[in-house]
Design an enzyme around this catalytic site. Structure first.
Site, mmCIF file in Angstrom:
data_model
loop_
_atom_site.group_PDB
_atom_site.id
_atom_site.type_symbol
_atom_site.label_atom_id
_atom_site.label_comp_id
_atom_site.label_asym_id
_atom_site.label_seq_id
_atom_site.Cartn_x
_atom_site.Cartn_y
_atom_site.Cartn_z
ATOM 1 C CG PHE A 269 -1.935 1.067 1.258
ATOM 2 C CD1 PHE A 269 -3.057 0.956 0.464
ATOM 3 C CD2 PHE A 269 -1.789 2.176 2.061
ATOM 4 C CE1 PHE A 269 -4.034 1.947 0.467
ATOM 5 C CE2 PHE A 269 -2.750 3.181 2.071
ATOM 6 C CZ PHE A 269 -3.874 3.069 1.275
ATOM 7 C CG ASP B 55 0.120 -3.035 6.900
ATOM 8 O OD1 ASP B 55 -0.985 -3.420 7.327
ATOM 9 O OD2 ASP B 55 0.281 -1.931 6.349
ATOM 10 C CE LYS C 87 -7.755 -1.673 5.469
ATOM 11 N NZ LYS C 87 -8.414 -0.820 4.477
ATOM 12 N NE ARG D 298 -9.918 -3.136 -2.831
ATOM 13 C CZ ARG D 298 -9.413 -2.743 -1.658
ATOM 14 N NH1 ARG D 298 -8.265 -3.224 -1.236
ATOM 15 N NH2 ARG D 298 -10.055 -1.861 -0.907
#
Length: 432
Positions: free
Chosen positions: A165, A234, A260, A408
């Site tokens: 990311f 991560d 999330k 996604r």
């Protein structure tokens, strides 16, 4: 009294799903979905979330709202802040929230208590972890002498996931400049061959945010250790979706977000894991009064607090932190292994429905089919992906896309069912 959720939350228009969900796209798949939902041991958890008629497959960006959160936030605002005011730092447990909530997250990532502190953003925690990792790797006396012609740390290279990311890459570059290291982007599969005696720290993503690929944390961590370097993981796209095993696999440092799969809400605080054996040597580049051994002593010299507390910096964000604490209650008595099993079943079923429904050649899965290499999302390459996703959302199937051509779909096993999966594939097929 607070207003009913139905009055304060936006509702999906009735016309959103009428055209596309009045009849299942494929009868046999719809029947299988109903059977799978009936046998799902986690199906009852869906009632603990605020959901509407949409198929919500974007929990890998922002988790749905747990029903316990609005009332808890109202209590924090009205009673703890409004009535108790500053007394709440002690009487309501505000002061200990970062480590207390960290201990609630710990079982979800395979960590014993006392190793996770909650606070700050993921980016800030990545910075703490990478700089701290370089300092751990070099240890006392790990600096070259300036007159040796090459000042700086003995281990002077940071490896970073080349597909990471973007923010992780930006932060790693800044950490490299600060510590006198060079930054070397490499693909995760290439890390074992890229390691050397110069490697100080390795920053990797457990799950690739674009493709949903799950990387081999145990073997990569072992390779990093064999080279004498420090691992930083991560966990943003894996925590709350699959077992991580931080303690079991010897991970040194890890960071992750909570908005999330942990459903903590937009901008909810992130967390930092510091393995117990490193805590006495963890040297944060951001020492703050909240991580001081005597925070109210107000002394000019800094003395770090013991344990993971030295990962704290400034005053905790109490409103969002306690909203997160309420959100984590949905995990009471929930097995992360059961969540993983359902995640794989959901993604398998989605791929099967897409293969059966969608015109041949219209999409291409870039998510691995092998379970050991798959996170909890499916990424489909599709022409005009941005427009396709907008049309999906208009019709009640909410996912997202990443440039240039990736759709996604994130599968949160706590509230996504197999009927949702079948419906999403049917709507996609009709659009294409």
């Amino acid at each position: 009294m607070s207003e009913p959720l139905s009055e304060v939350l936006p509702q999906v228009p009735s016309e959103v799903s009428s055209e596309f969900s009045s009849e299942p796209y494929g009868g046999s798949f719809a029947r299988r979905a109903a059977e799978l939902d009936a046998a799902d041991e986690l199906a009852g958890l869906r009632a603990q979330f605020v959901l509407d008629d949409a198929v919500y497959l974007d929990g890998n960006s922002l988790g749905a709202l747990p029903r316990s959160v609005p009332g808890r936030v109202e209590d924090v605002v009205r009673r703890q802040w409004g009535a108790l005011r500053i007394r709440s730092w002690d009487e309501s447990g505000w002061w200990t929230a970062p480590e207390r909530i960290g201990d609630r997250i710990a079982p979800l990532v395979g960590a014993a208590a006392g190793q996770i502190v909650v606070g700050d953003s993921t980016s800030v925690n990545v910075f703490k972890a990478v700089v701290g990792a370089v300092r751990l790797a070099n240890g006392p006396g790990g600096e070259r002498e300036a007159d040796a012609g090459r000042p700086g740390p003995v281990r002077d290279e940071i490896l970073v996931d080349a597909t990471t990311f973007p923010t992780d890459g930006y932060i790693a570059a800044s950490a490299a400049r600060l510590t006198g290291c060079t930054l070397r982007p490499v693909a995760p599969d290439e890390v074992p061959d890229a390691l050397s005696g110069r490697t100080a720290a390795v920053l990797l993503n457990h799950v690739d945010y674009r493709t949903g690929r799950l990387y081999d944390l145990p073997s990569l961590t072992a390779a990093v250790h064999a080279a004498g370097a420090v691992s930083v993981w991560d966990l943003c796209h894996s925590a709350g979706a699959l077992p991580v095993g931080l303690d079991e696999h010897g991970v040194d440092l890890a960071v992750g977000c909570t908005y999330k799969y942990l459903n903590g809400g937009p901008g909810s605080p992130a967390y930092l894991y510091v393995r117990r054996e490193h805590q006495h040597r963890f040297d944060s580049p951001l020492p703050g009064w909240n991580s001081h051994a005597d925070p109210f002593g107000m002394t000019p010299d800094y003395a770090p607090a013991p344990g993971a507390l030295r990962g704290r910096v400034g005053t905790p964000d109490i409103l969002s932190m306690l909203a997160l604490e309420a959100a984590l209650e949905v995990w009471d008595d929930v097995s992360i292994e059961a969540v993983r099993a359902k995640s794989l079943a959901l993604t398998d079923f989605f791929l099967e429905c897409v293969d059966a429904y969608v015109p041949e050649g219209a999409v291409e899965s870039v998510t691995p089919s092998v379970h050991a290499e798959r996170g909890s999302q499916v990424a489909l390459r599709c022409a005009g992906a941005g427009q396709v996703m907008r049309r999906l959302i208009e019709r009640g199937v909410v996912g997202d896309f990443r440039e240039p051509d990736v759709l996604r779909f994130g599968f949160t096993p706590l509230y996504v069912g197999f009927g949702d999966v079948e419906r999403a594939a049917g709507v996609l097929a009709r659009l294409l």
